[in-house]
Design a protein around this motif. Sequence first.
Motif, PDB file in Angstrom:
ATOM      1  N   GLU A  35      -5.091   4.024   6.744  1.00  0.00           N
ATOM      2  CA  GLU A  35      -5.595   5.023   5.799  1.00  0.00           C
ATOM      3  C   GLU A  35      -4.718   5.204   4.575  1.00  0.00           C
ATOM      4  O   GLU A  35      -5.187   5.574   3.515  1.00  0.00           O
ATOM      5  CB  GLU A  35      -5.767   6.374   6.505  1.00  0.00           C
ATOM      6  CG  GLU A  35      -6.877   6.393   7.529  1.00  0.00           C
ATOM      7  CD  GLU A  35      -8.250   6.160   6.906  1.00  0.00           C
ATOM      8  OE1 GLU A  35      -8.483   6.642   5.784  1.00  0.00           O
ATOM      9  OE2 GLU A  35      -9.070   5.481   7.535  1.00  0.00           O
ATOM     10  N   TYR A  36      -3.445   4.961   4.715  1.00  0.00           N
ATOM     11  CA  TYR A  36      -2.513   5.263   3.621  1.00  0.00           C
ATOM     12  C   TYR A  36      -1.925   4.001   2.977  1.00  0.00           C
ATOM     13  O   TYR A  36      -0.976   4.080   2.212  1.00  0.00           O
ATOM     14  CB  TYR A  36      -1.389   6.184   4.111  1.00  0.00           C
ATOM     15  CG  TYR A  36      -1.888   7.581   4.371  1.00  0.00           C
ATOM     16  CD1 TYR A  36      -1.783   8.569   3.397  1.00  0.00           C
ATOM     17  CD2 TYR A  36      -2.515   7.901   5.569  1.00  0.00           C
ATOM     18  CE1 TYR A  36      -2.280   9.842   3.625  1.00  0.00           C
ATOM     19  CE2 TYR A  36      -3.011   9.171   5.805  1.00  0.00           C
ATOM     20  CZ  TYR A  36      -2.892  10.135   4.827  1.00  0.00           C
ATOM     21  OH  TYR A  36      -3.383  11.396   5.049  1.00  0.00           O
ATOM     22  N   GLY A  37      -2.482   2.851   3.282  1.00  0.00           N
ATOM     23  CA  GLY A  37      -2.038   1.619   2.613  1.00  0.00           C
ATOM     24  C   GLY A  37      -0.645   1.172   3.017  1.00  0.00           C
ATOM     25  O   GLY A  37       0.066   0.568   2.209  1.00  0.00           O
ATOM     26  N   GLY A  38      -0.256   1.439   4.266  1.00  0.00           N
ATOM     27  CA  GLY A  38       1.071   1.018   4.719  1.00  0.00           C
ATOM     28  C   GLY A  38       1.185  -0.476   4.892  1.00  0.00           C
ATOM     29  O   GLY A  38       2.283  -1.001   5.069  1.00  0.00           O
ATOM     30  N   SER A  39       0.046  -1.163   4.846  1.00  0.00           N
ATOM     31  CA  SER A  39       0.052  -2.607   5.053  1.00  0.00           C
ATOM     32  C   SER A  39      -0.716  -3.288   3.922  1.00  0.00           C
ATOM     33  O   SER A  39      -1.806  -2.847   3.566  1.00  0.00           O
ATOM     34  CB  SER A  39      -0.622  -2.916   6.389  1.00  0.00           C
ATOM     35  OG  SER A  39      -0.598  -4.281   6.641  1.00  0.00           O
ATOM     36  N   GLN A  40      -0.118  -4.320   3.351  1.00  0.00           N
ATOM     37  CA  GLN A  40      -0.856  -5.103   2.344  1.00  0.00           C
ATOM     38  C   GLN A  40      -1.066  -6.518   2.883  1.00  0.00           C
ATOM     39  O   GLN A  40      -2.071  -6.791   3.509  1.00  0.00           O
ATOM     40  CB  GLN A  40      -0.134  -5.055   1.006  1.00  0.00           C
ATOM     41  CG  GLN A  40      -0.300  -3.682   0.360  1.00  0.00           C
ATOM     42  CD  GLN A  40       0.240  -3.598  -1.043  1.00  0.00           C
ATOM     43  OE1 GLN A  40       0.374  -4.584  -1.752  1.00  0.00           O
ATOM     44  NE2 GLN A  40       0.566  -2.393  -1.464  1.00  0.00           N
ATOM     45  N   CYS A  41      -0.111  -7.422   2.725  1.00  0.00           N
ATOM     46  CA  CYS A  41      -0.316  -8.759   3.311  1.00  0.00           C
ATOM     47  C   CYS A  41      -0.246  -8.680   4.831  1.00  0.00           C
ATOM     48  O   CYS A  41      -0.816  -9.494   5.530  1.00  0.00           O
ATOM     49  CB  CYS A  41       0.696  -9.768   2.778  1.00  0.00           C
ATOM     50  SG  CYS A  41       2.313  -9.705   3.588  1.00  0.00           S
ATOM     51  N   GLY A  42       0.480  -7.696   5.349  1.00  0.00           N
ATOM     52  CA  GLY A  42       0.506  -7.449   6.785  1.00  0.00           C
ATOM     53  C   GLY A  42       1.577  -8.187   7.563  1.00  0.00           C
ATOM     54  O   GLY A  42       1.726  -7.947   8.758  1.00  0.00           O
TER      55      GLY A  42
END
Length: 190
Positions: free
Chosen positions: A106-113
Amino acid sequence: MVQFRLPMLPNPGEVGWNASVNGVDFSIAIESNAILLDVLRDQVGSLGTKRGCDMGTCGCCSVLIDGNPRLSCLTLASETKGASITTVEGLADGHHLHPIQEAFTEYGGSQCGFCTPGFLVVISALLEENPEPSDQEIKTAIEGNLCRCTGFQQIVDSIRAASEILVSGIGVEDSTTPKSDPHPGFEEGS
Ligand code: FES
Ligand code: FES
């Protein structure tokens, strides 16, 4: 004629290894000098545990050993015999994500992961011990984890949100529910 032979490293030999990984008991043969990261990825099948630097500097390979965050790339598997190991695959409770997993989505803690599994297991241990960490405690807990995408603010926001979920018992808004348009003035084709 002189024959040259390259010296061979001695075969390390196999040893028995047993541990509980995400609640499943494993009893397998491993090389006596095997690194836990290799055993988890290649023999246990925990591909969520990532190999980043392989030298203890990125935190991607973090797992919990008896509840404590450890770098699996710097851990001899033979030293974890009989341990209870938790990888990122073990954080969810059935179909229910761990609060930090919910918050990351929900808060964008992951981008490429790629760094995410390491962050998630380390943060889960932090929240288990201290559901309401201060900013300094958050910073200290994740100082061994590197992220090259998010700039860290979203990760810290996610940790605060997960803390609120744990303390209040109320989850973040379901990610499948419709959300308001974040760019209300934008029209298709403009
Ligand atoms: S792969 Fe273990 S710390 Fe980077
Ligand atoms: S999300 Fe890409 S490295 Fe962290």
